[in-house]
Design a protein around this motif. Structure first.
Motif, PDB file in Angstrom:
ATOM      1  N   GLN A 197       0.487  -5.041   0.731  1.00 52.17           N
ATOM      2  CA  GLN A 197       1.523  -5.590   1.594  1.00 52.17           C
ATOM      3  C   GLN A 197       2.805  -4.773   1.507  1.00 52.17           C
ATOM      4  O   GLN A 197       3.518  -4.627   2.510  1.00 52.17           O
ATOM      5  CB  GLN A 197       1.794  -7.047   1.224  1.00 52.17           C
ATOM      6  N   ALA A 198       3.095  -4.253   0.316  1.00 48.43           N
ATOM      7  CA  ALA A 198       4.280  -3.423   0.196  1.00 48.43           C
ATOM      8  C   ALA A 198       4.126  -2.124   0.975  1.00 48.43           C
ATOM      9  O   ALA A 198       5.111  -1.549   1.461  1.00 48.43           O
ATOM     10  CB  ALA A 198       4.553  -3.124  -1.280  1.00 48.43           C
ATOM     11  N   PHE A 199       2.879  -1.657   1.109  1.00 52.47           N
ATOM     12  CA  PHE A 199       2.640  -0.388   1.791  1.00 52.47           C
ATOM     13  C   PHE A 199       2.569  -0.565   3.312  1.00 52.47           C
ATOM     14  O   PHE A 199       3.148   0.193   4.082  1.00 52.47           O
ATOM     15  CB  PHE A 199       1.335   0.240   1.269  1.00 52.47           C
ATOM     16  N   ASP A 216      -2.934  -8.434  -7.943  1.00 49.87           N
ATOM     17  CA  ASP A 216      -1.569  -7.931  -7.837  1.00 49.87           C
ATOM     18  C   ASP A 216      -1.211  -7.017  -9.006  1.00 49.87           C
ATOM     19  O   ASP A 216      -0.343  -6.146  -8.867  1.00 49.87           O
ATOM     20  CB  ASP A 216      -0.588  -9.108  -7.795  1.00 49.87           C
ATOM     21  N   ARG A 219      -0.467  -7.429  -3.442  1.00 48.46           N
ATOM     22  CA  ARG A 219       0.950  -7.149  -3.275  1.00 48.46           C
ATOM     23  C   ARG A 219       1.213  -5.674  -2.950  1.00 48.46           C
ATOM     24  O   ARG A 219       2.073  -5.344  -2.134  1.00 48.46           O
ATOM     25  CB  ARG A 219       1.698  -7.550  -4.550  1.00 48.46           C
ATOM     26  N   ARG A 220       0.463  -4.781  -3.558  1.00 42.19           N
ATOM     27  CA  ARG A 220       0.674  -3.352  -3.303  1.00 42.19           C
ATOM     28  C   ARG A 220       0.318  -3.010  -1.852  1.00 42.19           C
ATOM     29  O   ARG A 220       0.979  -2.209  -1.210  1.00 42.19           O
ATOM     30  CB  ARG A 220      -0.172  -2.511  -4.284  1.00 42.19           C
ATOM     31  N   ASP A 242       3.455   6.638   3.617  1.00 41.45           N
ATOM     32  CA  ASP A 242       4.029   5.460   2.968  1.00 41.45           C
ATOM     33  C   ASP A 242       5.205   4.937   3.790  1.00 41.45           C
ATOM     34  O   ASP A 242       5.598   5.554   4.794  1.00 41.45           O
ATOM     35  CB  ASP A 242       4.436   5.776   1.524  1.00 41.45           C
ATOM     36  N   PRO A 243       5.770   3.791   3.422  1.00 42.18           N
ATOM     37  CA  PRO A 243       6.867   3.213   4.212  1.00 42.18           C
ATOM     38  C   PRO A 243       8.065   4.145   4.398  1.00 42.18           C
ATOM     39  O   PRO A 243       8.808   4.020   5.374  1.00 42.18           O
ATOM     40  CB  PRO A 243       7.254   1.966   3.417  1.00 42.18           C
ATOM     41  N   GLY A 291       3.117  -3.677   4.941  1.00 41.15           N
ATOM     42  CA  GLY A 291       3.900  -4.792   5.449  1.00 41.15           C
ATOM     43  C   GLY A 291       3.173  -6.095   5.288  1.00 41.15           C
ATOM     44  O   GLY A 291       1.950  -6.160   5.183  1.00 41.15           O
ATOM     45  N   ALA A 292       3.929  -7.201   5.289  1.00 43.07           N
ATOM     46  CA  ALA A 292       3.335  -8.522   5.110  1.00 43.07           C
ATOM     47  C   ALA A 292       2.589  -8.931   6.368  1.00 43.07           C
ATOM     48  O   ALA A 292       2.842  -8.433   7.459  1.00 43.07           O
ATOM     49  CB  ALA A 292       4.421  -9.534   4.772  1.00 43.07           C
TER      50      ALA A 292
END
Length: 948
Positions: free
Chosen positions: A289-291, A266, A286-287, A336-337, A293-294
């Motif tokens: 999932q942030a990009f 992470d 974590r990066r 990206d998101p 999604g979980a």
């Protein structure tokens, strides 16, 4: 407050208090830092830090006091008692230890005030102890009001400093506290020093074991270094405390990282995921999932995130890598998101398992900023290429196999050509080189191409399009060689250095020529003379040196100003140059001194004729502004090889001839004669005899009485030196005093006269004064007052019986320095008289600048009282001036009763001269000096006439 201001500005040197404040602030800041460390520790460690803080504070207070004392100048010699000085350091450290100990455990305002009062009183006690160790030829008198104000100010500021420290929570509070404490220490010192006044006592002896200023300065430096060591210790301790805190935090993070691998991944800047062959991510940091999604991410989701232009190629490349079980690498854009596409570097590595399955570990690093920077670098490179092409240097790149070259447009612009107007080829450069520079440039180039030099660098001229020659600096280097070592590629620059070359030429000219007249200077003149003498010795022939000095130039310079003097020198230089034929050299040696080298003379009379021509040319009137100025010249001639075959001998003998010409009335020409060398030798013998006389007992003092004509009372004697030479007899002062002034022997001679006069006067029964003349050279000694005080102490003569006579030249030469010395002498109680008043500048500003005790009317006016009415008016004016300024007046050279009556009628208080007595040895005047009888002979008659 005025006394404090005077003490700060007049009795302390400018550097002392700022340096003392700097050391004080550093010490206080260090002490407060160490106090914080002591508060943070406990037990023995706390006590150790507290002792260090006390030493820093106490040593800083002590150093502040004695640095300021090094700059303290009460006008008398100052030394220090070693034991008391060290005791004052101990007082400072102990008082600081007590105050800081109280402050460490104190809470609230009361503790800070108590510690501040204790520290302030400790500073005052340290100052008082330090002052007890100061040794001066006198005693200290204290002003109780200022002393109390000093203690109160120091205590108040110390309390404010410690209160500010107790409430400080930041580094600024620590700085404020240290600043307040430093100001308090400095204020206490200044007010305390203002409260003390030195009462001179010539009979007070400095202790033999006194600590000199150099030793005190070394001690202060050692204490300051110790304080700096404490400061470094405080900084190191603070840094170690912070490092320990950081290490503790890192250790906690490392333990947590070892427990969970996720914390590590992470923390990475890349997205990290793990997926089997089916593409579904089983692990994502974590990066990632942030990009994306979980939850579980599929390969399809990741491929769909690619930019449309790169989606299909990347999918095909991934399938091939998956089939071949090899690493997949790509730089691509991912959405990206927020919907924006950013560049990423993707690396997917296969990890085979024992059961034959493969897991893929992927990383994706956002390199959007790197890609953009790379693009910017490319654009910058293009711009750099354009800038080089448009810069001030001409660039080129040559293929040595063909001679063809690429050249920047700037290269052609420097030469005045349009780009493409001349072929870009190596032979073009060779054709443009100046013929005188071509051989050297080509040889340097060949050496570099062969590898003999690391770089080709050559200054040469190139022909411009307009036909002019410009200076260029060519720097180049071989950047390519073939397998056999032959140069194949050559790149370099052409830099236009025409302006620099022109400046160098001007500098070279200025180095060899006088800036005012543009004539050759002494260096160039001697070089040409040396070269010509070499030719005379080698080939025969003759040459002459004419040394020329202007007459009455100083009158023009002083009367009309330096600008007029400069204009006159320039006019003389032009006339000398105009009168000389080609080959001869006129040079300015300095001031109004010129020299002429006549390269060829058939006969000495020819040199004399040439000198007469120059004399007439210089003597013509010179128009300066609206005034016509006339000056003459004196010329000395020396001819080579008759008068010498080396430059030193020839110049010396030409100078001797010039000196003879000026001595015989000026505006004349004199050639060197052997007798002139004999005169110089005689002067040297006289100088040697005078040196021997100073070492032996040939110098004696004669004393001339000084009387008050109104009552006929003897008031003192003027001491005059005489030289009893074993073979020359009694040498008059005007024969050896000027020689002593020129050679510097006047310093030991003057000190001998002063010491002998004081020793003799101390033996007189009557408290008569003794007057001694001091030379201007003696006033160039910075320690003259200390020397005089030492002689008074040695001879046990009271200062109020010594009268020092000076001429106005002493003050005119360097008024600030002379007035400082005179004030220090007068502070000792010595009387000061201005001698020969009326013969020099007689400046009223001089009388106003320094309160002389007496002025002496020169004998040249007194001797003409009965002959010239103007002399009588001058004498009346001087006497009236003395009455107006309340300065005593002494008339010298009184030889007749008529002169005495005139001076007495005009109110002259004191006289001396042959009427009252000629200068005689002390033994002949012993009865008068001891008061056994008034006088004998001529002195008796003079005194009786004065009394009647």
């Amino acid at each position: 407050m005025y006394r404090a201001f005077v003490c700060l500005t007049a009795e302390h040197t400018a550097w002392a208090l700022p340096l003392a404040m700097l050391v004080c602030w550093l010490s206080c800041h260090t002490a407060l830092r160490l106090l914080e460390q002591a508060r943070a520790e406990s037990g023995g460690r706390s006590a150790g830090w507290l002792v260090g803080a006390a030493f820093s504070a106490g040593a800083g207070i002590w150093s502040t006091h004695f640095i300021a004392m090094l700059g303290y100048d009460p006008g008398l010699g100052v030394s220090y008692d070693p034991a008391i000085t060290l005791a004052s350091l101990a007082v400072g450290v102990i008082s600081a230890l007590a105050a800081l100990t109280l402050l460490r455990g104190a809470r609230g305002t009361g503790g800070g005030v108590a510690a501040g009062l204790l520290l302030g009183l400790g500073i005052a006690v340290m100052h008082a102890t330090g002052m007890q160790g100061v040794r001066v030829p006198g005693t200290f008198a204290w002003d109780p009001v200022l002393a109390a104000a000093a203690v109160a100010t120091g205590c108040a500021l110390a309390c404010g400093s410690l209160l500010a420290l107790s409430r400080a929570e930041t580094g600024r509070g620590l700085i404020l506290s240290a600043t307040l404490l430093s100001v308090g220490i400095a204020a206490l010192h200044v007010l305390a020093m203002a409260a003390v006044r030195v009462v001179p006592d010539p009979r007070a002896d400095l202790a033999a074991d006194s600590l000199p200023r150099a030793a005190l300065a070394a001690g202060i430096a050692a204490v300051t270094l110790a304080v700096l060591a404490c400061s470094a210790l405080a900084l190191v301790a603070d840094r170690l405390r912070r490092m320990n805190r950081v290490l503790s935090e890192q250790r906690t993070a490392l333990i947590a990282g070892e427990e969970r691998m996720r914390a590590l991944t992470d923390a990475l800047p890349q997205m990290v995921w793990v997926a089997p062959d089916d593409g579904h991510a089983v692990y994502a940091n974590r990066r990632f999932q942030a990009f994306f999604g979980a939850g579980s991410s599929s390969r399809t989701q990741r491929i769909d995130a690619h930019h449309p232009d790169e989606r299909a190629p990347n999918a095909a490349a991934w399938r091939q890598a998956q089939e071949e079980r090899r690493t997949f690498e790509a730089e691509t854009r991912w959405r990206d998101p927020s919907g924006a596409y950013r560049w990423h570097r993707i690396v997917i590595v296969p990890v085979p398992h024992a059961d034959g399955t493969v897991e893929w570990i992927g990383t994706a690093h956002d390199i959007d900023d790197i890609v953009r920077a790379r693009e910017a670098l490319r654009v910058s490179g293009e711009r750099l290429a354009l800038a080089l092409d448009a810069g001030s240097d001409g660039l080129w790149d040559c293929d040595l196999a063909t001679g063809e070259a690429w050249t920047s447009d700037r290269l052609w612009h420097l030469l005045g050509y349009a780009p493409g107007e001349l072929p870009a080829h190596a032979r073009t450069w060779r054709a443009l080189i100046h013929p005188d520079d071509r051989e050297r440039a080509v040889a340097t180039l060949v050496a570099h191409l062969a590898g003999a030099t690391p770089m080709f660098e050559c200054e040469h001229r190139l022909r411009r399009k307009d036909g002019a020659w410009g200076w260029f600096l060519t720097r180049a280097k071989v950047v390519g060689r073939d397998a056999e070592g032959r140069a194949t590629r050559f790149v370099g620059t052409h830099i236009d250095i025409s302006v620099r070359k022109e400046a160098e030429g001007r500098i070279a000219h200025m180095a060899a020529h006088d800036a005012l007249t543009d004539l050759p200077n002494r260096t160039l003149f001697r070089e040409r003379l040396r070269r010509r003498l070499h030719e005379v010795v080698r080939d025969g022939g003759s040459c002459a040196i004419l040394c020329l000095d202007l007459d009455r130039f100083k009158e023009v310079n002083d009367g009309l100003g330096h600008l007029a003097g400069d204009a006159l020198l320039q006019a003389v230089a032009r006339r000398l140059s105009a009168e000389l034929p080609a080959g001869d050299t006129a040079a300015r040696l300095g001031g109004d001194e010129f020299a002429v080298l006549v390269v060829s003379v058939a006969h000495p009379d020819e040199a004399r004729a040439r000198a007469q021509t120059l004399l007439r040319a210089v003597g013509r009137p010179v128009r300066i502004g609206d005034q016509s100025v006339e000056v003459g010249a004196s010329i000395g001639i020396a001819v080579a090889p008759a008068d010498g075959a080396d430059e030193e001998t020839l110049l010396r003998r030409a100078d001797l001839a010039l000196y003879k010409a000026k001595a015989e009335g000026r505006n004349t020409v004199r050639a060197f004669e052997p007798a002139m060398d004999a005169a110089l030798a005689e002067r040297r013998r006289l100088e040697a005899d005078l040196r021997r006389a100073l070492a032996g007992d040939e110098l004696v003092l004669h004393y001339q009485p000084q009387v008050r004509p109104a009552c006929g009372r003897l008031v003192g004697f003027e001491a005059l030196v005489r030289w009893r030479h074993p073979s020359r007899g009694l040498v008059p002062p005007n024969a050896f005093i000027p020689l002593a002034e020129e050679t510097g022997l006047i310093l030991p001679l003057g000190e001998f006269v002063l010491r002998e006069a004081c020793r003799e006067a101390a033996r007189w029964t009557l408290p008569l004064k003794v007057a001694v003349n001091l030379s201007p050279r003696q006033f160039q000694q910075a320690d003259l007052p200390e020397r005089v005080l030492a002689i008074l102490t040695e001879t046990d003569l009271s200062p109020d019986r010594l009268e020092i006579e000076i001429t106005e030249t002493v003050i005119i030469n360097d008024m600030a320095r002379a007035l400082s010395v005179l004030r220090r002498l007068k502070a000792l109680g010595i009387r000061i008289a201005m001698d020969d008043f009326g013969t020099g500048y007689s400046s009223l500003a001089t009388l106003q600048a320094f309160p002389f005790d007496k002025i002496k009317i020169d004998r040249s006016f007194v001797s003409q009282l009965g002959e010239r009415p103007s002399a009588a008016e001058i004498v009346r004016a001087v006497l009236g001036l003395g009455r107006s300024l309340r300065i005593g007046v002494v008339a010298e050279g009184v030889e007749t009763d008529g002169q005495r009556r005139f001076l007495a009628d005009e109110g002259c208080e004191e006289m001396q001269g042959y009427l009252f007595g000629k200068p005689q040895p002390a033994e002949r005047l012993a009865a008068m000096m001891d008061g056994e009888r008034p006088a004998t002979g001529a002195v008796t008659e003079g005194l009786r006439a004065a009394a009647s």
